[in-house]
Each structure stands twice: as C-alpha cells, then as structure tokens.
Motif scaffolding. Structure first.
Motif, PDB file in Angstrom:
ATOM      1  N   GLU A  20       0.837  -1.211   0.000  1.00  0.00           N
ATOM      2  CA  GLU A  20       0.000   0.000   0.000  1.00  0.00           C
ATOM      3  C   GLU A  20       0.867   1.255   0.000  1.00  0.00           C
ATOM      4  N   LYS A  21       2.058   1.189   0.621  1.00  0.00           N
ATOM      5  CA  LYS A  21       2.968   2.345   0.584  1.00  0.00           C
ATOM      6  C   LYS A  21       3.375   2.627  -0.861  1.00  0.00           C
ATOM      7  N   ILE A  22       3.668   1.563  -1.612  1.00  0.00           N
ATOM      8  CA  ILE A  22       4.069   1.740  -3.020  1.00  0.00           C
ATOM      9  C   ILE A  22       2.889   2.260  -3.844  1.00  0.00           C
ATOM     10  N   SER A  23       1.673   1.835  -3.502  1.00  0.00           N
ATOM     11  CA  SER A  23       0.487   2.367  -4.210  1.00  0.00           C
ATOM     12  C   SER A  23       0.376   3.873  -3.996  1.00  0.00           C
ATOM     13  N   ASP A  24       0.606   4.319  -2.769  1.00  0.00           N
ATOM     14  CA  ASP A  24       0.557   5.762  -2.502  1.00  0.00           C
ATOM     15  C   ASP A  24       1.661   6.491  -3.254  1.00  0.00           C
ATOM     16  N   ALA A  25       2.843   5.893  -3.287  1.00  0.00           N
ATOM     17  CA  ALA A  25       3.961   6.522  -4.016  1.00  0.00           C
ATOM     18  C   ALA A  25       3.624   6.627  -5.502  1.00  0.00           C
ATOM     19  N   ALA A  26       2.937   5.616  -6.020  1.00  0.00           N
ATOM     20  CA  ALA A  26       2.549   5.636  -7.443  1.00  0.00           C
ATOM     21  C   ALA A  26       1.554   6.759  -7.720  1.00  0.00           C
ATOM     22  N   GLU A  27       0.694   7.054  -6.751  1.00  0.00           N
ATOM     23  CA  GLU A  27      -0.276   8.145  -6.917  1.00  0.00           C
ATOM     24  C   GLU A  27       0.456   9.488  -6.950  1.00  0.00           C
ATOM     25  N   VAL A  28       1.480   9.648  -6.102  1.00  0.00           N
ATOM     26  CA  VAL A  28       2.273  10.883  -6.114  1.00  0.00           C
ATOM     27  C   VAL A  28       2.984  11.024  -7.457  1.00  0.00           C
ATOM     28  N   HIS A  29       3.464   9.899  -7.984  1.00  0.00           N
ATOM     29  CA  HIS A  29       4.122   9.928  -9.302  1.00  0.00           C
ATOM     30  C   HIS A  29       3.123  10.279 -10.408  1.00  0.00           C
ATOM     31  N   ARG A  30       1.910   9.708 -10.315  1.00  0.00           N
ATOM     32  CA  ARG A  30       0.884   9.969 -11.342  1.00  0.00           C
ATOM     33  C   ARG A  30       0.594  11.474 -11.423  1.00  0.00           C
ATOM     34  N   LEU A  31       0.596  12.133 -10.273  1.00  0.00           N
ATOM     35  CA  LEU A  31       0.196  13.552 -10.208  1.00  0.00           C
ATOM     36  C   LEU A  31       1.348  14.508 -10.494  1.00  0.00           C
ATOM     37  N   THR A  32       2.595  14.088 -10.213  1.00  0.00           N
ATOM     38  CA  THR A  32       3.727  15.013 -10.365  1.00  0.00           C
ATOM     39  C   THR A  32       4.633  14.653 -11.542  1.00  0.00           C
ATOM     40  N   PRO A  50      -1.328  19.398  -8.928  1.00  0.00           N
ATOM     41  CA  PRO A  50      -1.394  18.074  -8.278  1.00  0.00           C
ATOM     42  C   PRO A  50      -2.212  18.047  -6.981  1.00  0.00           C
ATOM     43  N   ILE A  51      -2.078  19.069  -6.162  1.00  0.00           N
ATOM     44  CA  ILE A  51      -2.814  19.067  -4.885  1.00  0.00           C
ATOM     45  C   ILE A  51      -4.313  19.157  -5.165  1.00  0.00           C
ATOM     46  N   GLY A  52      -4.707  20.058  -6.072  1.00  0.00           N
ATOM     47  CA  GLY A  52      -6.124  20.194  -6.440  1.00  0.00           C
ATOM     48  C   GLY A  52      -6.663  18.883  -6.997  1.00  0.00           C
TER      49      GLY A  52
END
Ligand code: LRH
Ligand code: MN
Length: 404
Positions: free
Chosen positions: A63-75, A378-380
């Motif tokens: 799940e940590k890697i899933s969250d990291a992937a979301e940060v990558h998707r947005l930035t 990304p934040i929005g």
C-alpha cells in the motif's frame, strides 16, 4: 478563451525569452528531474512525545508503493520509492517488485534499519561487542541481497552509533570497527551497487556520533572505495552550517552520492523540503545544476516525517517545492554570474541569483508536469480524486504502518 494558467505561462516564457533563457532546454531538464519518495513517509510517524495515527495510512509495503505511485501519477517525476528494512520486510520481494512495476514504479534505495534492535544501545558496527557488530553487518548484507531481489543498485546507510558521555568509548577504535564492518559489506556488494553513507551530528547519541559530518563520511568513503559516496540529509547539520558549501566540497571530491531532502528550523525536524528555508534549497540546486552538466549521478530522495499534516498532500507539495527550486536554479544566468564574479562585482553576482530566485516558475512547472502526462495542479487534482477518502474506507481494518 485562454485560461489563467496559459496566460501566466505565455507571459513567463515571453519574459524568460527576453532574458535569453532557453525555455525549451529548461523544460527538457524539468521533465528529466527524478525524485525518490520514502516508503516511511507514507506511514505513521511522530516524536518521542506522541505518534498521531491518521486514517487511510498504508498498512503494508504494497500500500505504501500504491501511494507513491499516486504521487508519481500527479507530479510525473517520482517513479521510484525507497524502502527500509524491516519496516518494509515481505516474504516475497519479487512480488513487491512486481507490484511496483505493475504501477509503473521501481524500488530504489534499500535502507537497513540499524537503530531499533535491543542489542544496539552501545552501537552497531562500532559496538565494542564483536557479536553485535556481526549482527549489524549481517543485516547490511541481507539488505544487499534484498537489493538484488527488488532490482535496486543503491544501499543507503545511516548509523545512530555514538556515545552519551565523555570517555564512554574510544573514537578511533569505534571508527576502525566501522571500517572493518563496512569494508566487508562493500566487498559483498555487486559491482553495480553503490553504498551511500549518511552523516548526522547528534540524536540519538548526545555526546559524540561516529559519522557526525561530511568530513567523517567522505574520508570513510575514500577508504572504502569508489562506489562509496556521501549522502547529504538537509536536517543533519548544526545550526549555521552553510550546506550549499558542504555540497560544493563533496561534489569537488567527486563523492556526492545522494540527498535526503527535508527542512528544519531547529534540529532534525524532517519537515517538508523548502517549507522553512526555500532560498537555501535554491542555492543547493544551483550547485546541482552545474554538477549534472558534469555528468554526476546523484540520487535525489525525500526523507520526511509527516507527524500532523496529511501525508499524501505533504509528499505532493514536497515534490512541487523541489520542481520549483530546480526550475529557479535552471534560470540562473551563469554567463553573467561568472562575469560578475571574475570582475569582483560582489552584488552583481548576488543579484544574478536573486533574479532567478525571484522568478515565479510555477507556470513552467505546471506545463512540464502536463507534458509528462501528469497534472498542472497536483494538490487540487488529489483533493478532487477522492483518493484519500477511498484509502480511508479500504484501509479501515488493521493498523497503519509506522516506525515499528
Ligand atoms: C536518520 C534518518 C535516516 C533514516 C531515518 C528514517 O535521522 O535521516 O536517513 O533511516 O531518518
Ligand atoms: Mn535521512
């Protein structure tokens, strides 16, 4: 009808072109920027006073890697995540690697945990007891093997080793114990792997720390071998330290291996990078822009603890602050800077940096993100995505992961 962002971007690129900035080259480098996020930055963390658990926090390394992937998707610039062992220990590291690549991610630096075992009160690789040194060295070698299983070529080492009272142990004996253990670990690394040594002046040791500063880390690296390099954690400097000068010195020795980006007002506060002293971060990036042109491979990693703030927004904002610091550093008119320096124009040189630093580069960073298939805001986008609410629902069962 031209949107506000498009108008801002057009105005900015027009004024940059008028300053003979090669906007396309700057955008190209912004798209090639890479920031590694820390698995532990998504988990619960705190201080000795309290850890405030948050809803929706990942419960395991997947799940940590899933969250990291979301940060990558947005930035768009965070395709790898650093892991910490045993916090991220799993039965099947191939499965963890597979999970990461299924999300377009890689596993980056492997961090052995050399500060939470009961045997480590008098140190790990510096401990007077050879059995404890053995245990620590075995753990480092285990992490080298894990690196092989997850496809990582970076072993990132930080030692809490030190003493609390004058006379407690011999500085030099402890240093030779460290060298003996690290040279065994160095020999156990495949030739493709680099060993990063992270220094820190104090905490948890409060009289001396065995790797307290860049000099101690650099000379240990020089003893160990070419693939041993220094890792600079921005929070690991005594007040008043000129960190951009330290970075320039390590670069000049050809031993700058990587960064742990964060920010501090007092000690090792692990706050959001650029949130306390964005000018210092800009000045560090001015050095890095030059170094990159020299072909240096430097691993840019975030190392933060989001104790009270929402962790995903904190990580996203951190990456955005790093994109902006890099963009501003890329705008420095190096020709004018060197000219002013060589002709002793003290304020002339200083003002060439201020001109770049005072430029609002946000439209440029937004455009670069969009060009990489990420998003302008990304934040929005994260707030509108409902990701946090979904995570809180799906992860309601079980405890969020943390430093244990
Ligand atoms: C030590 C440190 C180190 C990590 C830990 C999470 O202060 O910076 O890099 O292992 O934080
Ligand atoms: Mn660190």
């Amino acid at each position: 009808m031209e949107s506000a962002t498009e108008r801002d971007y057009a105005n900015l690129t027009e004024s940059l072109a008028a300053r003979s900035v090669d906007v396309e080259a700057v955008e190209g480098r912004l798209r090639s920027q890479r920031i590694e996020t820390p698995s532990w930055g998504y988990g619960n963390s705190g201080t000795r006073f309290k850890i405030f658990p948050q809803p929706g926090v990942p419960r395991d390394p997947f799940e940590k890697i899933s969250d990291a992937a979301e940060v990558h998707r947005l930035t768009g610039i965070c395709p790898s995540v650093a892991i910490h062992i045993p916090w991220d220990r799993v039965d099947d590291y191939g499965q963890l690697k597979e999970h990461a690549s299924s999300l377009g991610m890689e596993i980056g630096a492997v961090n052995p945990n050399l500060f939470q075992e009961k045997e480590y009160s008098l140190g790990t690789v510096c401990n007077p007891d050879p059995a404890v040194r053995r245990k620590a060295t075995e753990h480092i070698i285990e992490c080298i093997e894990i690196g092989g299983e997850v496809g990582s070529d970076v072993l990132s080492l930080w030692f809490a080793d030190g003493t609390n009272y004058a006379g407690q142990d011999s500085f030099v004996e402890r240093r030779s114990r460290m060298y003996e253990c690290l040279s065994e670990a160095y020999a156990a690394m495949p030739n493709s792997m680099r060993m990063l040594l992270e220094y820190k002046p104090f905490e948890p040791a409060f009289y001396h720390t065995d790797l307290p500063d860049w000099g101690a880390a650099l000379t240990m690296c020089q003893r160990l071998g070419e693939r041993a390099q220094v890792l600079v954690d921005l929070g690991h400097h005594l007040q008043g330290t000129n960190i951009e000068h330290v970075v320039a010195l390590i670069l000049d020795e050809g031993r700058l291996g990587g960064f742990h980006f964060n920010n501090r007002k007092y000690a090792d506060d692990d706050l959001i990078v650029g949130s306390v002293n964005p000018f210092e971060l800009f000045l560090i990036y001015v050095k890095l822009v030059e170094a990159e042109e020299g072909g240096a491979r430097i691993d840019y990693m975030i190392d933060q603890a989001h104790n009270i703030e929402p962790k995903m927004e904190a990580m996203i904002l951190s990456v955005m602050n790093l994109q902006e610091a890099y963009a501003k550093a890329l705008l420095v008119d190096r020709g004018a800077l060197n000219e002013a320096r060589h002709s002793g124009e003290v304020l002339g040189a200083h003002r060439t940096l201020i001109d770049a630093y005072s430029t609002d580069v946000r439209p440029l960073c937004a455009k670069a993100r969009e060009d990489m298939g990420a998003v302008a805001d990304p934040i929005g986008a994260f707030e509108q995505s409902g990701y946090a609410e979904k995570a809180a629902r799906e992860r309601a069962e079980g405890a969020g992961a943390g430093w244990n």
